[in-house]
Design a protein around this motif. Structure first.
Motif, mmCIF file in Angstrom:
data_model
loop_
_atom_site.group_PDB
_atom_site.id
_atom_site.type_symbol
_atom_site.label_atom_id
_atom_site.label_comp_id
_atom_site.label_asym_id
_atom_site.label_seq_id
_atom_site.Cartn_x
_atom_site.Cartn_y
_atom_site.Cartn_z
ATOM 1 N N GLN A 1 7.163 33.335 33.848
ATOM 2 C CA GLN A 1 7.629 32.737 32.592
ATOM 3 C C GLN A 1 8.618 33.633 31.850
ATOM 4 N N CYS B 1 1.869 24.868 26.903
ATOM 5 C CA CYS B 1 2.428 25.966 27.690
ATOM 6 C C CYS B 1 3.632 26.513 26.939
ATOM 7 N N HIS C 1 -4.664 27.740 34.420
ATOM 8 C CA HIS C 1 -3.282 27.438 34.032
ATOM 9 C C HIS C 1 -2.341 28.577 34.433
ATOM 10 N N GLU C 2 -2.754 29.818 34.113
ATOM 11 C CA GLU C 2 -1.866 30.959 34.384
ATOM 12 C C GLU C 2 -1.744 31.240 35.879
ATOM 13 N N HIS D 1 0.738 29.092 37.467
ATOM 14 C CA HIS D 1 2.126 29.555 37.290
ATOM 15 C C HIS D 1 2.564 30.449 38.451
HETATM 16 ZN ZN ZN Z 1 2.001 27.945 30.953
#
Ligand code: ZN
Length: 157
Positions: free
Chosen positions: A51, A88, A130-131, A134
């Motif tokens: 990210q 997010c 969630h992470e 990624h």
């Molecule tokens: Zn996220």
């Protein structure tokens, strides 16, 4: 310490598989500090290295209890189910409904490359899943049930 630019939906790096971290370096330590700063500044509870444009298997999480650094995290076990709103930092101003496990047990390395186990339920379990998604190029918008919605309130800053 510095605030890094958060990549948003549509950026190709968010769809890539991130690479294993093989050793801790001063540069990586700096990145970890910057990721915490960037996450707190944006009022997030988790941030993955892709990210901020870094293709490495590195995540920072703070769901309010304590900050965690997860290097090369691996989900060992999940249990149950929770359906709820998720957002997010790479999809600013939006939330959506996502079903996740209600419990997750994860193996990871800390910032000293020592292995540890983290277990979470509810928000922490959601955040872990969630992470880690990624790191595999998966965004929550791929899993959302129904439409993305606008967040009701803007962040303070
Ligand atoms: Zn996220």
């Amino acid at each position: 310490m510095a605030i890094r630019n958060i990549r948003t939906l549509g950026d190709e790096i968010l769809t890539k598989h991130a690479k294993e971290v093989t050793q801790m370096t001063p540069k990586l330590k700096e990145l970890i500090g910057d990721m915490f700063d960037t996450m707190y500044e944006a009022n997030g509870c988790g941030l993955a290295a892709p990210q901020v444009g870094i293709r490495k298997r590195l995540v920072v999480i703070d769901c309010g209890d304590e900050p965690y650094v997860l290097i090369n995290p691996e989900i060992l076990e999940t249990d149950g189910e929770q359906t709820g709103q998720e957002g997010c930092l790479s999809v600013p101003g939006k939330v959506g409904i996502v079903t996740r496990p209600n419990y997750a047990k994860v193996k990871a390395l800390d910032e000293n490359m020592n292995e540890y186990i983290i277990e979470g339920t509810e928000l922490l379990a959601r955040c872990l899943c969630h992470e880690i998604d990624h790191l595999n190029g998966i965004m929550y918008v791929d899993k959302v049930e129904g439409q993305l919605m606008d967040t009701e309130e803007e962040n303070e800053d």
